[in-house]
Write a protein that holds these residues in place. Structure first.
Motif, PDB file in Angstrom:
ATOM      1  N   LEU A 213      42.907 -46.026  75.444  1.00 53.86           N
ATOM      2  CA  LEU A 213      42.914 -45.194  76.640  1.00 53.86           C
ATOM      3  C   LEU A 213      41.501 -44.724  76.975  1.00 53.86           C
ATOM      4  CD1 LEU A 213      46.048 -43.078  75.719  1.00 53.86           C
ATOM      5  CD2 LEU A 213      45.919 -44.777  77.552  1.00 53.86           C
ATOM      6  N   PRO A 214      41.180 -44.559  78.259  1.00 57.07           N
ATOM      7  CA  PRO A 214      39.877 -44.009  78.653  1.00 57.07           C
ATOM      8  C   PRO A 214      39.808 -42.528  78.300  1.00 57.07           C
ATOM      9  CG  PRO A 214      41.234 -44.377  80.591  1.00 57.07           C
ATOM     10  CD  PRO A 214      41.988 -44.948  79.428  1.00 57.07           C
ATOM     11  N   VAL A 215      38.767 -42.148  77.564  1.00 54.97           N
ATOM     12  CA  VAL A 215      38.649 -40.781  77.048  1.00 54.97           C
ATOM     13  C   VAL A 215      37.422 -40.100  77.639  1.00 54.97           C
ATOM     14  CG1 VAL A 215      38.243 -39.378  74.983  1.00 54.97           C
ATOM     15  CG2 VAL A 215      39.839 -41.309  74.888  1.00 54.97           C
ATOM     16  N   ILE A 216      37.631 -38.876  78.127  1.00 52.32           N
ATOM     17  CA  ILE A 216      36.550 -38.014  78.585  1.00 52.32           C
ATOM     18  C   ILE A 216      36.342 -36.932  77.546  1.00 52.32           C
ATOM     19  CG2 ILE A 216      35.804 -36.374  80.364  1.00 52.32           C
ATOM     20  CD1 ILE A 216      37.629 -37.866  82.333  1.00 52.32           C
ATOM     21  N   THR A 217      35.111 -36.726  77.130  1.00 55.59           N
ATOM     22  CA  THR A 217      34.792 -35.673  76.172  1.00 55.59           C
ATOM     23  C   THR A 217      33.319 -35.337  76.311  1.00 55.59           C
ATOM     24  OG1 THR A 217      35.054 -35.011  73.851  1.00 55.59           O
ATOM     25  CG2 THR A 217      34.136 -37.183  74.256  1.00 55.59           C
ATOM     26  N   TYR A 218      32.947 -34.111  76.020  1.00 63.31           N
ATOM     27  CA  TYR A 218      31.526 -33.763  76.092  1.00 63.31           C
ATOM     28  C   TYR A 218      30.801 -34.337  74.879  1.00 63.31           C
ATOM     29  CZ  TYR A 218      27.158 -31.258  75.693  1.00 63.31           C
ATOM     30  OH  TYR A 218      25.828 -30.969  75.536  1.00 63.31           O
ATOM     31  N   VAL A 219      29.772 -35.158  75.121  1.00 60.85           N
ATOM     32  CA  VAL A 219      28.964 -35.742  74.056  1.00 60.85           C
ATOM     33  C   VAL A 219      27.605 -35.055  74.051  1.00 60.85           C
ATOM     34  CG1 VAL A 219      27.905 -37.837  73.147  1.00 60.85           C
ATOM     35  CG2 VAL A 219      30.149 -37.955  74.263  1.00 60.85           C
ATOM     36  N   VAL A 237      33.232 -43.516  75.319  1.00 60.83           N
ATOM     37  CA  VAL A 237      33.827 -42.390  76.038  1.00 60.83           C
ATOM     38  C   VAL A 237      32.930 -42.048  77.221  1.00 60.83           C
ATOM     39  CG1 VAL A 237      34.864 -41.441  73.932  1.00 60.83           C
ATOM     40  CG2 VAL A 237      32.617 -40.647  74.662  1.00 60.83           C
ATOM     41  N   VAL A 238      33.459 -41.235  78.133  1.00 59.11           N
ATOM     42  CA  VAL A 238      32.678 -40.699  79.247  1.00 59.11           C
ATOM     43  C   VAL A 238      32.410 -39.228  78.961  1.00 59.11           C
ATOM     44  CG1 VAL A 238      32.600 -40.250  81.719  1.00 59.11           C
ATOM     45  CG2 VAL A 238      33.735 -42.295  80.867  1.00 59.11           C
ATOM     46  N   SER A 239      31.153 -38.827  79.060  1.00 56.01           N
ATOM     47  CA  SER A 239      30.804 -37.444  78.770  1.00 56.01           C
ATOM     48  C   SER A 239      31.005 -36.564  79.998  1.00 56.01           C
ATOM     49  CB  SER A 239      29.344 -37.346  78.307  1.00 56.01           C
ATOM     50  OG  SER A 239      29.035 -36.019  77.906  1.00 56.01           O
ATOM     51  N   LEU A 254      39.389 -42.779  91.161  1.00 58.95           N
ATOM     52  CA  LEU A 254      39.086 -43.668  92.287  1.00 58.95           C
ATOM     53  C   LEU A 254      38.768 -45.095  91.860  1.00 58.95           C
ATOM     54  CD1 LEU A 254      36.863 -41.337  94.516  1.00 58.95           C
ATOM     55  CD2 LEU A 254      39.174 -42.165  95.013  1.00 58.95           C
ATOM     56  N   HIS A 255      38.400 -45.300  90.602  1.00 56.70           N
ATOM     57  CA  HIS A 255      37.930 -46.618  90.168  1.00 56.70           C
ATOM     58  C   HIS A 255      38.720 -47.108  88.947  1.00 56.70           C
ATOM     59  CE1 HIS A 255      34.402 -44.864  92.335  1.00 56.70           C
ATOM     60  NE2 HIS A 255      34.410 -46.075  92.872  1.00 56.70           N
ATOM     61  N   PRO A 256      39.854 -47.749  89.179  1.00 49.87           N
ATOM     62  CA  PRO A 256      40.665 -48.259  88.060  1.00 49.87           C
ATOM     63  C   PRO A 256      39.915 -49.277  87.200  1.00 49.87           C
ATOM     64  CG  PRO A 256      41.464 -49.087  90.184  1.00 49.87           C
ATOM     65  CD  PRO A 256      40.490 -48.008  90.486  1.00 49.87           C
ATOM     66  N   GLN A 257      38.950 -49.998  87.817  1.00 45.24           N
ATOM     67  CA  GLN A 257      38.198 -50.964  87.024  1.00 45.24           C
ATOM     68  C   GLN A 257      37.363 -50.282  85.950  1.00 45.24           C
ATOM     69  OE1 GLN A 257      37.687 -50.194  90.165  1.00 45.24           O
ATOM     70  NE2 GLN A 257      35.502 -50.153  90.717  1.00 45.24           N
ATOM     71  N   LYS A 258      36.880 -49.077  86.235  1.00 42.80           N
ATOM     72  CA  LYS A 258      36.140 -48.330  85.221  1.00 42.80           C
ATOM     73  C   LYS A 258      37.063 -47.893  84.087  1.00 42.80           C
ATOM     74  CE  LYS A 258      32.372 -46.584  88.124  1.00 42.80           C
ATOM     75  NZ  LYS A 258      31.600 -45.398  88.553  1.00 42.80           N
ATOM     76  N   ARG A 259      38.284 -47.521  84.443  1.00 47.49           N
ATOM     77  CA  ARG A 259      39.255 -47.160  83.409  1.00 47.49           C
ATOM     78  C   ARG A 259      39.557 -48.370  82.533  1.00 47.49           C
ATOM     79  NH1 ARG A 259      42.072 -44.932  87.898  1.00 47.49           N
ATOM     80  NH2 ARG A 259      43.866 -46.303  87.507  1.00 47.49           N
ATOM     81  N   ASP A 260      39.659 -49.549  83.135  1.00 47.77           N
ATOM     82  CA  ASP A 260      39.941 -50.753  82.382  1.00 47.77           C
ATOM     83  C   ASP A 260      38.809 -51.084  81.418  1.00 47.77           C
ATOM     84  OD1 ASP A 260      42.338 -51.049  83.691  1.00 47.77           O
ATOM     85  OD2 ASP A 260      41.577 -52.473  85.165  1.00 47.77           O
ATOM     86  N   ILE A 261      37.581 -50.926  81.858  1.00 45.78           N
ATOM     87  CA  ILE A 261      36.419 -51.200  80.998  1.00 45.78           C
ATOM     88  C   ILE A 261      36.414 -50.255  79.804  1.00 45.78           C
ATOM     89  CG2 ILE A 261      33.889 -51.073  80.890  1.00 45.78           C
ATOM     90  CD1 ILE A 261      33.858 -52.078  83.814  1.00 45.78           C
ATOM     91  N   SER A 263      38.958 -48.729  78.525  1.00 46.30           N
ATOM     92  CA  SER A 263      40.095 -49.058  77.650  1.00 46.30           C
ATOM     93  C   SER A 263      39.737 -50.205  76.716  1.00 46.30           C
ATOM     94  CB  SER A 263      41.328 -49.425  78.493  1.00 46.30           C
ATOM     95  OG  SER A 263      41.788 -48.302  79.217  1.00 46.30           O
ATOM     96  N   LYS A 264      39.060 -51.209  77.245  1.00 47.43           N
ATOM     97  CA  LYS A 264      38.668 -52.349  76.417  1.00 47.43           C
ATOM     98  C   LYS A 264      37.636 -51.951  75.373  1.00 47.43           C
ATOM     99  CE  LYS A 264      39.680 -55.739  80.036  1.00 47.43           C
ATOM    100  NZ  LYS A 264      39.120 -56.685  81.037  1.00 47.43           N
ATOM    101  N   LYS A 265      36.702 -51.075  75.752  1.00 52.21           N
ATOM    102  CA  LYS A 265      35.703 -50.598  74.792  1.00 52.21           C
ATOM    103  C   LYS A 265      36.357 -49.779  73.694  1.00 52.21           C
ATOM    104  CE  LYS A 265      31.534 -50.373  77.682  1.00 52.21           C
ATOM    105  NZ  LYS A 265      30.489 -49.455  78.245  1.00 52.21           N
ATOM    106  N   ALA A 266      37.365 -48.998  74.086  1.00 58.22           N
ATOM    107  CA  ALA A 266      38.039 -48.145  73.116  1.00 58.22           C
ATOM    108  C   ALA A 266      38.705 -48.960  72.027  1.00 58.22           C
ATOM    109  CB  ALA A 266      39.055 -47.263  73.827  1.00 58.22           C
ATOM    110  N   MET A 267      39.270 -50.079  72.379  1.00 57.27           N
ATOM    111  CA  MET A 267      40.027 -50.900  71.434  1.00 57.27           C
ATOM    112  C   MET A 267      39.117 -51.817  70.649  1.00 57.27           C
ATOM    113  SD  MET A 267      43.342 -51.733  73.796  1.00 57.27           S
ATOM    114  CE  MET A 267      44.332 -52.370  72.465  1.00 57.27           C
TER     115      MET A 267
END
Length: 267
Positions: A213-219, A237-239, A254-261, A263-267
């Motif tokens: 899953l795409p994860v947002i967290t403060y880095v 993750v996205v900070s 707004l950008h499902p393609q970013k969520r897909d990217i 998700s792939k990085k997460a796995m």
């Protein structure tokens, strides 16, 4: 080798802090090697070290609810004792920046336990109602006792603002759910917001990354620099912090393609 985790006692049934001094002194006199691991920042860093991280430090939030937490002599003595006797110190996130002796340790996930959720085999009793809305998940353990340590207020405000602007999103937020069951709710989300203060993702973030899953967290920038320069690691993750969470969420909505990217990085 004796392993202590998060300042817990070995000799007194896992009781924390009160007996760790005698524990470690005894083990050390026996000539045993001592390994200590920890997750929470309050288990690895003294208050003065935490303050170096300015307003992003969750100490600014925690002190409203537990004002004596970091001033508690037992907690501070436990950290000092750990540093005195430990041969190896393991942690992750900002711990490696606050205390240079700390060695990086990844959040471990039991993939066998998570396999059904990874495959999206969700038991019927955990199924959420069908919806066309994007589900934004935010939750953490004992939230009712920990005030706003993860930035929940800002997450809720950002989602409400998106809803008012006409975006088809909803916030799913769980409390008092058995940890073994929580993964089934996590797996039904589209975007995860872990936390906005701590500087790294916690167990919730690690579990959701394992679920792809795409994860947002403060880095924290110093942690990011350490990972890239010392370990050669990218961070999947996205900070975001309280000031940027709305914009970061909106961008992913707004950008499902970013969520897909992600998700792939997460796995």
């Amino acid at each position: 080798i004796m392993h202590f985790h998060s300042n817990c006692s070995l000799l007194f049934g896992g009781e924390r802090l009160w007996n760790i001094n005698s524990d470690m002194a005894y083990v050390s006199k026996m000539g045993k090697k001592i390994l200590c691991s920890s997750w929470g920042m309050c288990d690895v860093s003294l208050r003065g070290e935490m303050d170096k991280f300015n307003w992003h430090s969750e100490c600014l939030i925690c002190k409203r609810v537990r004002p004596l937490r970091c001033e508690n002599e037992k907690y501070n003595n436990a950290i000092k004792t750990t540093r005195k006797y430990a041969d190896v110190l393991l942690t992750n996130g900002r711990g490696v920046i606050a205390d240079k002796r700390q060695i990086w340790l990844e959040n471990a996930i039991d993939f066998e336990n998570f396999q059904n959720a990874i495959d999206r085999n969700i038991p019927e009793k955990f199924m959420l109602p069908k919806t066309d809305k994007l589900r934004i998940y935010h939750a953490f353990a004992n939230a009712d006792k920990r005030d706003d340590e993860k930035g929940s207020q800002f997450v809720k405000e950002a989602v409400e603002r998106l809803q008012k602007e006409g975006y088809s999103v909803e916030l799913i937020y769980f409390q008092n759910v058995d940890h073994n069951d929580l993964k089934y709710y996590q797996a039904q989300a589209d975007i995860i917001v872990d936390q906005l203060y701590s500087g790294w993702y916690g167990s919730n973030g690690a579990e959701c990354l394992a679920l792809g899953l795409p994860v947002i967290t403060y880095v924290n920038p110093d942690v990011e620099k350490f990972l890239r320069e010392e370990l050669g690691r990218d961070i999947p993750v996205v900070s975001a912090d309280p000031q940027t969470i709305y914009d970061v969420l909106k961008d992913l909505v707004l950008h499902p393609q970013k969520r897909d990217i992600l998700s792939k990085k997460a796995m």
